[in-house]
Design a protein around this motif. Structure first.
Motif, PDB file in Angstrom:
ATOM      1  N   GLU A   1       0.859  -1.185   0.000  1.00 45.63           N
ATOM      2  CA  GLU A   1       0.000   0.000   0.000  1.00 45.63           C
ATOM      3  C   GLU A   1       0.894   1.232   0.000  1.00 45.63           C
ATOM      4  N   LEU A   2       0.687   2.082  -0.973  1.00 46.12           N
ATOM      5  CA  LEU A   2       1.491   3.287  -1.096  1.00 46.12           C
ATOM      6  C   LEU A   2       0.593   4.507  -0.937  1.00 46.12           C
ATOM      7  N   THR A   3       1.171   5.475  -0.340  1.00 45.06           N
ATOM      8  CA  THR A   3       0.451   6.744  -0.239  1.00 45.06           C
ATOM      9  C   THR A   3       0.792   7.568  -1.465  1.00 45.06           C
ATOM     10  N   HIS A   4       0.074   8.631  -1.668  1.00 46.17           N
ATOM     11  CA  HIS A   4       0.365   9.536  -2.776  1.00 46.17           C
ATOM     12  C   HIS A   4       1.787  10.074  -2.666  1.00 46.17           C
ATOM     13  N   ASP A   5       2.214  10.393  -1.462  1.00 46.93           N
ATOM     14  CA  ASP A   5       3.580  10.886  -1.243  1.00 46.93           C
ATOM     15  C   ASP A   5       4.616   9.828  -1.619  1.00 46.93           C
ATOM     16  N   ASP A   6       4.323   8.537  -1.312  1.00 45.93           N
ATOM     17  CA  ASP A   6       5.241   7.455  -1.683  1.00 45.93           C
ATOM     18  C   ASP A   6       5.382   7.363  -3.210  1.00 45.93           C
ATOM     19  N   VAL A   7       4.262   7.455  -3.921  1.00 42.78           N
ATOM     20  CA  VAL A   7       4.276   7.382  -5.379  1.00 42.78           C
ATOM     21  C   VAL A   7       5.070   8.544  -5.965  1.00 42.78           C
TER      22      VAL A   7
ATOM     23  N   ARG B   1       7.463  10.232  -4.477  1.00 46.20           N
ATOM     24  CA  ARG B   1       8.873  10.018  -4.135  1.00 46.20           C
ATOM     25  C   ARG B   1       9.501   8.970  -5.050  1.00 46.20           C
ATOM     26  N   ILE B   2       8.827   7.832  -5.260  1.00 47.62           N
ATOM     27  CA  ILE B   2       9.379   6.745  -6.071  1.00 47.62           C
ATOM     28  C   ILE B   2       9.511   7.180  -7.532  1.00 47.62           C
TER      29      ILE B   2
ATOM     30  N   GLU C   1      12.505   9.285  -7.802  1.00 44.37           N
ATOM     31  CA  GLU C   1      13.730   8.486  -7.768  1.00 44.37           C
ATOM     32  C   GLU C   1      13.988   7.824  -9.126  1.00 44.37           C
TER      33      GLU C   1
END
Length: 181
Positions: free
Chosen positions: A16-22, A24-25, A28
């Motif tokens: 499960e990813l948050t919008h912030d994780d998406v 960030r990734i 990267e």
């Protein structure tokens, strides 16, 4: 009983990813892609610089080889007796000699392939050397029957040509630098 194809699949759950994780990734990935492209560009510039640095010397060496090969070819033509019944001469650093090319079917001087095909179609048995639906010369058939039909081929304007070419094959041994320059 053989398990069905769908039962062999392994299901992997995406974390499960948050919008912030998406965000960030993907940032990267974009940074890694950019770094990769920069590295490829730097590598290509270095390769181009190396090629340019060697191009003058390689061109000079190629020209030297061409000139010296021509000299050796003239010598070999003028001294065939040295070869004896062989077609090549084994020397300490190279093998030189003559090779015969594979036979080639060509029209005699002043004629075209079209002329040859027309002549073949007028001669008894000549159509066996023409391919259809678009009439074209069957060169493989001509080569296969060249001895048996040599008179016919001469009459219709076909010649079988084999060229003799000079060659030099340097042996794969290291040449001391003082002998090279």
């Amino acid at each position: 009983m053989k398990p069905s194809r769908s039962s062999l699949r392994i299901k992997v759950q995406a974390p499960e990813l948050t919008h912030d994780d998406v965000v960030r990734i993907t940032g990267e990935i974009a940074a890694a892609h950019h770094a990769l492209q920069l590295d490829v560009d730097q590598m290509n510039k270095k390769i181009d610089a190396i090629k340019a640095a060697h191009q003058v010397r390689q061109s000079a060496l190629a020209e030297e080889i061409k000139t010296k090969t021509a000299v050796l070819e003239r010598w070999a033509i003028n001294h065939r007796e040295i070869f004896g019944d062989r077609r090549s001469l084994d020397l300490p650093r190279a093998v030189i000699g003559f090779r015969t090319s594979t036979p080639a079917v060509k029209p005699v001087k002043g004629m075209t392939i079209g002329d040859v095909i027309e002549n073949l179609l007028r001669m008894p048995g000549g159509n066996r050397f023409v391919r259809y639906p678009k009439p074209e010369l069957d060169k493989q058939a001509v080569l296969a029957e060249r001895d048996a039909f040599s008179d016919l081929f001469e009459k219709v304007g076909i010649q079988i040509v084999q060229e003799e070419r000079f060659f030099i094959e340097a042996k794969a041994e290291e040449v001391p630098a003082h002998e090279f320059n």
